[in-house]
Design a protein around this motif. Structure first.
Motif, mmCIF file in Angstrom:
data_model
loop_
_atom_site.group_PDB
_atom_site.id
_atom_site.type_symbol
_atom_site.label_atom_id
_atom_site.label_comp_id
_atom_site.label_asym_id
_atom_site.label_seq_id
_atom_site.Cartn_x
_atom_site.Cartn_y
_atom_site.Cartn_z
ATOM 1 N N GLU A 1 6.926 17.044 64.387
ATOM 2 C CA GLU A 1 6.355 17.657 63.697
ATOM 3 C C GLU A 1 5.814 18.943 63.344
ATOM 4 O O GLU A 1 5.895 19.887 63.201
ATOM 5 C CB GLU A 1 5.390 16.826 62.749
ATOM 6 C CG GLU A 1 5.159 17.416 61.202
ATOM 7 C CD GLU A 1 4.593 16.216 60.888
ATOM 8 O OE1 GLU A 1 2.915 15.594 61.210
ATOM 9 O OE2 GLU A 1 4.778 15.448 59.614
ATOM 10 N N SER A 2 5.680 18.739 64.083
ATOM 11 C CA SER A 2 4.457 19.762 65.406
ATOM 12 C C SER A 2 5.525 21.534 65.635
ATOM 13 O O SER A 2 5.922 21.971 65.504
ATOM 14 C CB SER A 2 3.667 20.227 66.368
ATOM 15 O OG SER A 2 2.752 18.940 66.273
ATOM 16 N N ALA A 3 6.346 21.304 65.946
ATOM 17 C CA ALA A 3 7.488 21.745 66.149
ATOM 18 C C ALA A 3 8.085 22.191 65.697
ATOM 19 O O ALA A 3 8.630 23.715 64.930
ATOM 20 C CB ALA A 3 8.421 21.645 67.631
ATOM 21 N N PHE A 4 8.601 21.811 64.361
ATOM 22 C CA PHE A 4 9.079 22.248 63.200
ATOM 23 C C PHE A 4 8.062 22.806 62.589
ATOM 24 O O PHE A 4 8.450 24.056 61.831
ATOM 25 C CB PHE A 4 9.407 20.517 61.906
ATOM 26 C CG PHE A 4 10.633 19.677 62.369
ATOM 27 C CD1 PHE A 4 11.229 20.275 63.679
ATOM 28 C CD2 PHE A 4 11.357 19.492 61.430
ATOM 29 C CE1 PHE A 4 12.400 19.540 63.813
ATOM 30 C CE2 PHE A 4 12.986 18.899 61.534
ATOM 31 C CZ PHE A 4 13.271 18.889 63.125
ATOM 32 N N GLN A 5 6.744 22.511 62.554
ATOM 33 C CA GLN A 5 5.751 23.634 61.562
ATOM 34 C C GLN A 5 5.838 24.970 62.041
ATOM 35 O O GLN A 5 5.339 25.658 62.082
ATOM 36 C CB GLN A 5 4.367 23.086 61.585
ATOM 37 C CG GLN A 5 4.328 21.491 60.992
ATOM 38 C CD GLN A 5 2.783 21.399 61.034
ATOM 39 O OE1 GLN A 5 2.116 21.163 61.974
ATOM 40 N NE2 GLN A 5 2.673 19.992 59.947
ATOM 41 N N ASN B 1 12.200 15.983 56.986
ATOM 42 C CA ASN B 1 12.652 15.063 56.339
ATOM 43 C C ASN B 1 13.490 14.807 56.918
ATOM 44 O O ASN B 1 14.275 15.374 58.129
ATOM 45 C CB ASN B 1 13.029 15.703 54.788
ATOM 46 C CG ASN B 1 13.559 17.012 54.621
ATOM 47 O OD1 ASN B 1 14.327 17.199 55.768
ATOM 48 N ND2 ASN B 1 13.022 18.353 54.098
ATOM 49 N N LEU B 2 14.219 14.135 55.817
ATOM 50 C CA LEU B 2 15.837 13.165 57.093
ATOM 51 C C LEU B 2 17.088 14.904 56.754
ATOM 52 O O LEU B 2 17.426 14.297 57.993
ATOM 53 C CB LEU B 2 16.318 12.190 56.150
ATOM 54 C CG LEU B 2 17.563 11.143 56.372
ATOM 55 C CD1 LEU B 2 16.846 10.936 57.722
ATOM 56 C CD2 LEU B 2 17.428 10.187 55.056
ATOM 57 N N PHE B 3 17.146 15.274 56.009
ATOM 58 C CA PHE B 3 18.092 16.104 56.843
ATOM 59 C C PHE B 3 17.776 17.044 57.906
ATOM 60 O O PHE B 3 18.749 17.734 58.040
ATOM 61 C CB PHE B 3 18.102 17.436 55.081
ATOM 62 C CG PHE B 3 19.152 18.440 54.978
ATOM 63 C CD1 PHE B 3 20.385 17.784 54.755
ATOM 64 C CD2 PHE B 3 18.752 19.683 55.261
ATOM 65 C CE1 PHE B 3 21.204 18.629 55.057
ATOM 66 C CE2 PHE B 3 19.643 20.525 54.978
ATOM 67 C CZ PHE B 3 21.010 19.927 55.114
ATOM 68 N N THR B 4 16.278 17.656 57.312
ATOM 69 C CA THR B 4 16.121 18.454 58.646
ATOM 70 C C THR B 4 16.449 18.168 60.266
ATOM 71 O O THR B 4 17.209 18.258 61.062
ATOM 72 C CB THR B 4 14.916 19.112 58.630
ATOM 73 O OG1 THR B 4 13.980 17.945 58.335
ATOM 74 C CG2 THR B 4 15.031 19.913 57.156
ATOM 75 N N LEU B 5 15.853 16.937 59.994
ATOM 76 C CA LEU B 5 16.079 15.734 61.319
ATOM 77 C C LEU B 5 17.218 15.689 61.764
ATOM 78 O O LEU B 5 18.166 15.659 63.066
ATOM 79 C CB LEU B 5 15.475 14.106 60.910
ATOM 80 C CG LEU B 5 13.612 14.555 60.695
ATOM 81 C CD1 LEU B 5 13.417 13.181 60.824
ATOM 82 C CD2 LEU B 5 13.394 14.544 62.642
ATOM 83 N N CYS B 6 18.755 15.345 60.549
ATOM 84 C CA CYS B 6 20.207 14.774 60.459
ATOM 85 C C CYS B 6 20.488 16.132 61.179
ATOM 86 O O CYS B 6 21.684 16.405 62.223
ATOM 87 C CB CYS B 6 20.410 14.824 59.371
ATOM 88 S SG CYS B 6 20.349 12.569 59.369
ATOM 89 N N VAL B 7 20.639 17.649 60.235
ATOM 90 C CA VAL B 7 20.718 18.739 61.079
ATOM 91 C C VAL B 7 20.163 19.234 62.366
ATOM 92 O O VAL B 7 21.264 19.659 63.483
ATOM 93 C CB VAL B 7 20.153 19.596 60.317
ATOM 94 C CG1 VAL B 7 20.540 21.261 61.097
ATOM 95 C CG2 VAL B 7 20.648 19.937 58.951
ATOM 96 N N VAL B 8 19.329 18.825 62.822
ATOM 97 C CA VAL B 8 19.265 19.121 64.442
ATOM 98 C C VAL B 8 19.707 18.216 64.832
ATOM 99 O O VAL B 8 20.056 18.781 66.506
ATOM 100 C CB VAL B 8 17.336 19.381 64.292
ATOM 101 C CG1 VAL B 8 16.775 18.870 66.006
ATOM 102 C CG2 VAL B 8 16.017 20.087 63.422
ATOM 103 N N LEU B 9 19.875 17.191 65.065
ATOM 104 C CA LEU B 9 20.047 15.617 65.469
ATOM 105 C C LEU B 9 21.614 16.217 65.854
ATOM 106 O O LEU B 9 22.896 16.527 66.875
ATOM 107 C CB LEU B 9 20.365 14.729 65.051
ATOM 108 C CG LEU B 9 20.956 13.504 65.424
ATOM 109 C CD1 LEU B 9 20.840 13.574 67.070
ATOM 110 C CD2 LEU B 9 21.481 11.844 65.292
ATOM 111 N N TRP B 10 22.537 16.793 64.721
ATOM 112 C CA TRP B 10 23.969 17.508 65.266
ATOM 113 C C TRP B 10 23.515 18.393 65.900
ATOM 114 O O TRP B 10 25.070 18.500 66.627
ATOM 115 C CB TRP B 10 24.488 17.622 63.121
ATOM 116 C CG TRP B 10 25.682 17.786 63.675
ATOM 117 C CD1 TRP B 10 26.751 17.642 63.062
ATOM 118 C CD2 TRP B 10 26.129 19.671 63.848
ATOM 119 N NE1 TRP B 10 27.697 17.974 63.463
ATOM 120 C CE2 TRP B 10 27.131 19.402 63.884
ATOM 121 C CE3 TRP B 10 25.408 21.143 64.084
ATOM 122 C CZ2 TRP B 10 28.682 21.121 64.096
ATOM 123 C CZ3 TRP B 10 26.246 22.040 63.863
ATOM 124 C CH2 TRP B 10 27.401 22.114 63.990
#
Length: 561
Positions: free
Chosen positions: A23-27, A34-43
């Motif tokens: 979360e700190s890195a995202f900020q 959120n689930l979308f950004t997590l999935c994009v980063v995962l991809w």
């Protein structure tokens, strides 16, 4: 990156574990968790991983083949530039095996070491993740993992031993196959086809069994590691869940890491096994190159050889091969006059070919000295020395190239007129023009394409085209009929008159040497007679004895031609 997704789905309002740090890195990048950004980063991370794997595979293959090519080139250069005694002792089978198989097997070490390096990095990442999530559980798991890898060592030692035996056997196997092919006439004429079929079956069967044993030994490693590590992983899961710090939330992480570490550990053991096998090839190539360097030709000599004005002089020259019991040449004292034809004759094994091999420094004398006019033989630059000597032998090696290219081998852009003129002088022009494409017909070293006499004439044409100040002819017409030989020798006898060429001729036929200016009779590595043919005929000795045995009238007829 899968773990934060699971954590988000389980507890999106109260981030914990990896999700808290993520979360700190995202900020920092201004992104919401959120689930979308997590999935994009995962991809994106998955894309990076497989892209890196692709690039690494291609680059590793490039480096492997570059190393294989560099090794083969260096091995070829070192062996070919070694002295003639060492180069000749290698054998065709060993030479082909070194450049083809052993150099490529050695290059495979590159991919094995790169894979090991990648495995170490991957394992380090998994260790860092699991230690962060469950320190005690990770410690127990990695102790068991290390024990399994240690126990695989006995398989690796066995693979090394089998690989060593296979490398040694392969040399002999390739030599055996090549030898049987070269002896196909003898096999047919001796009616030993059935025996040879049985022998090749036995030998190739042994090679196959050794190869299969190596594969089986290598295959035992993933079997042992797969079953053993799976058992240890389940045992570790049981102990960690019952007695250590493994929590329900970290069970997925532990399982994922263990499942990923299982093939990683297997891969490490497999690559160590491959390194053990290829290591023997590395030793074989390194040893061959070391021996070749130790036997490298001496290229010393600051004087260029241009022409021979007076004579080649041998003074007390001796030669003993490293593995020979007796000296091949014993105190040779001899003068070969410039611009003349000197014939060296004598019984088989007398040392005739050995003597002429000294001149281009294919071998070097053990004692005594050789002088080209007033210049010591050893002081002449090797490249200029060999440029000044042309050579034709009874065993002509033809390359897979056109007839014209074979005749012109070693020469810089000779004209077609020069090539054809050399062929005419060697008595080869007529049969060349009868070939499907004449001088542009592609031939090779196969015995099916040309007769022995045709091959000898091409070899002679190659020597004539070189037009060197010294010409060495070692039984160049042994496969020709008397009439053809006499016509060719008549043309060769004109060379000293036209170009001041010094011709050194080795022959067994007395008719071949009848018009020589000087005869040298060798016997048991010593000069026993020398002089003009007419002088030696009247003296007791080997030449006169051979004339009488062959028939005085027939020999006289040859001499008077």
């Amino acid at each position: 990156m899968i773990i934060p997704v699971i954590e988000y789905l389980n507890n999106s309002n109260d981030p914990d574990g990896f999700l808290k740090y993520l979360e700190s890195a995202f900020q920092f990048f201004g992104l919401d968790v959120n689930l979308f950004t997590l999935c994009v980063v995962l991809w994106f991370m998955i894309f990076l991983r497989f892209s890196a794997t692709f690039i690494m595979s291609v680059r590793t293959a490039q480096v492997k083949h570059y190393v294989g090519r560099a090794l083969a080139t260096s091995c070829f250069e070192n062996i070919i530039t070694a002295n003639g005694a060492y180069t000749g002792s290698i054998g065709a089978g060993t030479f082909v095996n070194l450049l083809d198989h052993q150099c490529q097997a050695t290059a495979s070490l590159v991919s094995s070491y790169v894979t090991v390096f990648t495995i170490i990095l991957t394992a380090f990442a998994y260790v860092a993740v699991t230690v962060f999530a469950a320190p005690l559980t990770s410690l127990a798991a990695f102790i068991m993992l290390g024990a399994a890898v240690f126990l695989s060592q006995k398989f690796i030692k066995r693979s090394r031993a089998i690989g060593s035996d296979l490398v040694k056997f392969r040399d002999g196997y390739i030599h055996y196959i090549g030898e049987r092919y070269r002896a196909w006439r003898q096999i047919k004429l001796s009616n030993t086809v059935a025996q040879e079929v049985v022998e090749i079956s036995r030998t190739s069967g042994r090679f196959a069994r050794m190869s299969v044993a190596l594969v089986a030994q290598s295959s035992r490693i993933p079997l042992f590691m797969g079953v053993g590590l799976s058992s240890l992983m389940l045992l570790g899961l049981f102990l960690a869940g019952s007695y250590l710090d493994l929590k329900t939330s970290t069970i997925p992480l532990f399982l994922i890491v263990m499942v990923r570490l299982l093939p990683t550990a297997q891969g490490m053991a497999t690559q160590r096994n491959a390194i053990a096998i290829y290591d023997e090839s590395l030793k074989r190539v390194a040893l061959a190159m070391q021996e070749a360097r130790e036997n490298k030709e001496a290229e010393s000599g600051g004087h260029n050889f241009v022409s021979l004005k007076n004579a080649i002089t041998f003074a007390g020259v001796t030669l003993k091969y490293p593995f020979g019991e007796n000296a091949a040449l014993k105190g040779i004292n001899l003068s070969i006059p410039a611009g003349k034809i000197t014939a060296i004759i004598g019984p088989s094994g007398a040392g005739k070919s050995t003597l002429v091999d000294l001149l281009p420094r294919l071998i070097v004398p053990s004692g005594g000295r050789i002088m080209f006019d007033d210049l010591p033989h050893a002081d002449i630059d090797l490249i200029s020395l060999r440029a000044g000597i042309s050579f034709a032998s009874q065993e002509v090696v033809l390359l897979t190239a056109t007839v014209a290219e074979n005749i012109a081998y070693g020469q810089i852009n000779p004209s077609r007129i020069e090539i054809e003129a050399a062929a005419q002088m060697a008595g080869a022009d007529n049969f060349i023009r009868d070939l499907p494409r004449g001088y542009d017909t592609v031939i090779g070293d196969s015995e099916r394409q040309l007769s022995g006499g045709q091959r000898q004439r091409l070899g002679l044409a190659r020597a004539i085209l070189k037009s060197a100040p010294i010409m060495i002819l070692d039984e160049p017409t042994s496969a020709l009929d008397i009439e053809t030989e006499q016509a060719i020798m008549l043309a060769i006898r004109e060379l000293p008159k036209r170009k001041n060429t010094t011709i050194i001729l080795i022959a067994h036929r007395l008719s071949t040497v009848a018009k020589a200016d000087k005869l040298v009779v060798l016997r048991d590595g010593q000069v026993v007679q020398e002089g003009a043919p007419s002088e030696l005929k009247a003296q007791p000795g080997w030449y006169g004895d051979m004339l009488r045995i062959s028939g005085d009238s027939l020999s006289q007829g040859f001499i008077d031609q």
